[in-house]
Design an enzyme around this catalytic site. Structure first.
Site, PDB file in Angstrom:
ATOM      1  N   GLY A  46       0.836  -1.201   0.000  1.00  0.00           N
ATOM      2  CA  GLY A  46       0.000   0.000   0.000  1.00  0.00           C
ATOM      3  C   GLY A  46       0.866   1.244   0.000  1.00  0.00           C
ATOM      4  CD  GLN A  51       3.294   5.915   2.536  1.00  0.00           C
ATOM      5  OE1 GLN A  51       2.328   5.377   2.003  1.00  0.00           O
ATOM      6  NE2 GLN A  51       4.203   5.225   3.199  1.00  0.00           N
ATOM      7  CB  CYS A  94       4.597   2.273   7.373  1.00  0.00           C
ATOM      8  SG  CYS A  94       4.177   3.759   6.444  1.00  0.00           S
ATOM      9  CG  LEU A  95       6.435   0.979   1.463  1.00  0.00           C
ATOM     10  CD1 LEU A  95       5.959   1.239   0.046  1.00  0.00           C
ATOM     11  CD2 LEU A  95       7.567  -0.042   1.467  1.00  0.00           C
ATOM     12  CG  HIS A 136      -1.282   1.466   7.077  1.00  0.00           C
ATOM     13  ND1 HIS A 136      -0.388   0.965   7.992  1.00  0.00           N
ATOM     14  CD2 HIS A 136      -0.545   2.275   6.250  1.00  0.00           C
ATOM     15  CE1 HIS A 136       0.826   1.461   7.739  1.00  0.00           C
ATOM     16  NE2 HIS A 136       0.752   2.253   6.678  1.00  0.00           N
ATOM     17  CD  GLU A 137      -1.368   2.632   2.497  1.00  0.00           C
ATOM     18  OE1 GLU A 137      -0.915   3.783   2.383  1.00  0.00           O
ATOM     19  OE2 GLU A 137      -0.655   1.672   2.840  1.00  0.00           O
ATOM     20  CG  HIS A 140      -0.068   6.972   5.170  1.00  0.00           C
ATOM     21  ND1 HIS A 140       1.040   7.418   5.847  1.00  0.00           N
ATOM     22  CD2 HIS A 140       0.144   5.643   4.972  1.00  0.00           C
ATOM     23  CE1 HIS A 140       1.879   6.403   6.057  1.00  0.00           C
ATOM     24  NE2 HIS A 140       1.352   5.313   5.538  1.00  0.00           N
TER      25      HIS A 140
HETATM   26 NI    NI Z   1       2.153   3.344   5.509  1.00  0.00          NI
END
Ligand code: NI
Length: 174
Positions: A46, A51, A94-95, A136-137, A140
């Protein structure tokens, strides 16, 4: 398609709220393609536009397994319209917080309205991993990270380590 740079915590942009998109056009689709390539090469399941430094309400998710056909879903202006009382716990990463994981409890099921890759209005009823990933996304897009759902002690420890990693990374680049 081209890969974009992923922003790593701590960075103030990750705490900002993203704004809605007015339309889905070719320029936006170019960004979606770039986000997909960035996510696949990371690799991750995701990614939210913030991000890659763009404060717009856009996310991409693909939870297909390695041996399955790729199944990317783009969500433009996603809106969670239902969350179940029942919750599930997953170990999330998370990236933007590479190398850190924590168990996060979220509603097991969520329903979501959004515009797809072609700007078509869609509704999705998700549960399990997909529901967790969507929540989660969407977090963000509201400046929220998964570490905000865990204890302050653990959160502070992760941020401290990330800050240290960033300093070391800078030293190497210089
Ligand atoms: Ni994330």
């Amino acid at each position: 398609m081209s890969k974009r740079k992923i922003i790593i915590e701590p960075d103030p942009i990750l705490r900002e709220k993203s704004s809605p998109l007015e339309k889905v056009d070719n320029e936006l689709r170019k960004l979606m393609d770039d986000m997909l390539e960035t996510m696949y090469s990371a690799p991750g399941i995701g990614l939210a536009a913030v991000q890659v430094g763009i404060l717009k309400r856009l996310i991409v998710i693909d939870i297909s397994k390695e041996d399955e056909k790729k199944n990317p879903i783009f969500f433009v202006n996603p809106e969670i319209i239902y969350q179940s009382d029942k919750t599930s716990t997953y170990e999330e990463g998370c990236l933007s917080l590479p190398g850190f994981y924590a168990e996060v409890e979220r509603p097991t099921e969520c329903h979501i309205n959004y515009l797809d890759y072609n700007g078509k209005r869609k509704k999705l009823e998700a549960d399990g991993l997909l529901a967790t990933c969507i929540q989660h996304e969407v977090d963000h897009l509201n400046g929220v990270l998964f570490i905000d759902h865990i204890s302050k002690l653990k959160r502070d420890m992760i941020i401290k380590k990330l800050r240290k990693n960033k300093k070391e990374l800078k030293k190497i680049i210089l």
